[in-house]
Scaffold this motif. Structure first.
Motif, PDB file in Angstrom:
ATOM      1  N   ARG A 252     -66.473  23.638  92.932  1.00  0.00           N
ATOM      2  CA  ARG A 252     -66.893  23.183  91.597  1.00  0.00           C
ATOM      3  C   ARG A 252     -68.274  22.537  91.636  1.00  0.00           C
ATOM      4  O   ARG A 252     -69.075  22.713  90.725  1.00  0.00           O
ATOM      5  N   ILE A 253     -68.530  21.777  92.680  1.00  0.00           N
ATOM      6  CA  ILE A 253     -69.843  21.138  92.810  1.00  0.00           C
ATOM      7  C   ILE A 253     -70.933  22.198  92.958  1.00  0.00           C
ATOM      8  O   ILE A 253     -71.971  22.119  92.294  1.00  0.00           O
ATOM      9  N   VAL A 254     -70.681  23.186  93.809  1.00  0.00           N
ATOM     10  CA  VAL A 254     -71.648  24.273  93.998  1.00  0.00           C
ATOM     11  C   VAL A 254     -71.849  25.035  92.702  1.00  0.00           C
ATOM     12  O   VAL A 254     -72.976  25.340  92.308  1.00  0.00           O
ATOM     13  N   SER A 255     -70.773  25.338  92.012  1.00  0.00           N
ATOM     14  CA  SER A 255     -70.870  26.069  90.753  1.00  0.00           C
ATOM     15  C   SER A 255     -71.682  25.282  89.727  1.00  0.00           C
ATOM     16  O   SER A 255     -72.541  25.844  89.036  1.00  0.00           O
ATOM     17  N   LEU A 256     -71.431  23.997  89.626  1.00  0.00           N
ATOM     18  CA  LEU A 256     -72.164  23.157  88.672  1.00  0.00           C
ATOM     19  C   LEU A 256     -73.651  23.100  89.008  1.00  0.00           C
ATOM     20  O   LEU A 256     -74.499  23.239  88.115  1.00  0.00           O
ATOM     21  N   MET A 257     -73.975  22.916  90.276  1.00  0.00           N
ATOM     22  CA  MET A 257     -75.385  22.852  90.668  1.00  0.00           C
ATOM     23  C   MET A 257     -76.092  24.178  90.393  1.00  0.00           C
ATOM     24  O   MET A 257     -77.235  24.193  89.923  1.00  0.00           O
ATOM     25  N   LEU A 258     -75.430  25.292  90.676  1.00  0.00           N
ATOM     26  CA  LEU A 258     -76.048  26.595  90.417  1.00  0.00           C
ATOM     27  C   LEU A 258     -76.228  26.840  88.928  1.00  0.00           C
ATOM     28  O   LEU A 258     -77.258  27.376  88.497  1.00  0.00           O
ATOM     29  N   GLN A 259     -75.255  26.452  88.128  1.00  0.00           N
ATOM     30  CA  GLN A 259     -75.377  26.641  86.692  1.00  0.00           C
ATOM     31  C   GLN A 259     -76.507  25.793  86.108  1.00  0.00           C
ATOM     32  O   GLN A 259     -77.254  26.253  85.241  1.00  0.00           O
ATOM     33  N   VAL A 260     -76.644  24.574  86.576  1.00  0.00           N
ATOM     34  CA  VAL A 260     -77.747  23.719  86.110  1.00  0.00           C
ATOM     35  C   VAL A 260     -79.092  24.340  86.491  1.00  0.00           C
ATOM     36  O   VAL A 260     -80.022  24.373  85.685  1.00  0.00           O
TER      37      VAL A 260
END
Length: 101
Positions: free
Chosen positions: A4-12
């Motif tokens: 989830r952290i990786v997904s959030l950082m990539l989306q940002v």
């Protein structure tokens, strides 16, 4: 949790450059010119997104590539790379707005 952290950082990171790439591409397709102000506005957010991508990749490597489900996030990396390529390549190949070309 690392996924989830990786997904959030990539989306940002993608959302930092996507509006500028869409605007630049829209101007090219509708008016056949590249707008230099789009690139000028996109440079600070592009640098910030690059730093965020680098942090994300280091974090994923440290936590474990498959533990962070990185293969599932390749689409975000591809979208980010496509946006950056649009912002870099379009002004190089199109005449600039207001240059009289």
């Amino acid at each position: 949790m690392p996924s989830r952290i990786v997904s959030l950082m990539l989306q940002v990171a993608v959302w930092l450059v996507l509006p500028f790439a869409a605007l630049q591409l829209g101007l090219v397709l509708t008016r056949a010119v590249a707008a230099p102000f789009v690139s000028a506005l996109a440079i600070p957010t592009g640098v910030l997104s690059l730093v965020l991508i680098q942090i994300t990749l280091v974090y994923a490597a440290a936590k474990g590539w498959h533990a962070c489900r990185m293969p599932a996030h390749y689409r975000w990396l591809g979208l980010w790379l496509g946006c950056v390529l649009v912002l870099y390549a379009v002004p190089r190949f199109m005449p600039l707005a207001g240059s009289g070309l």
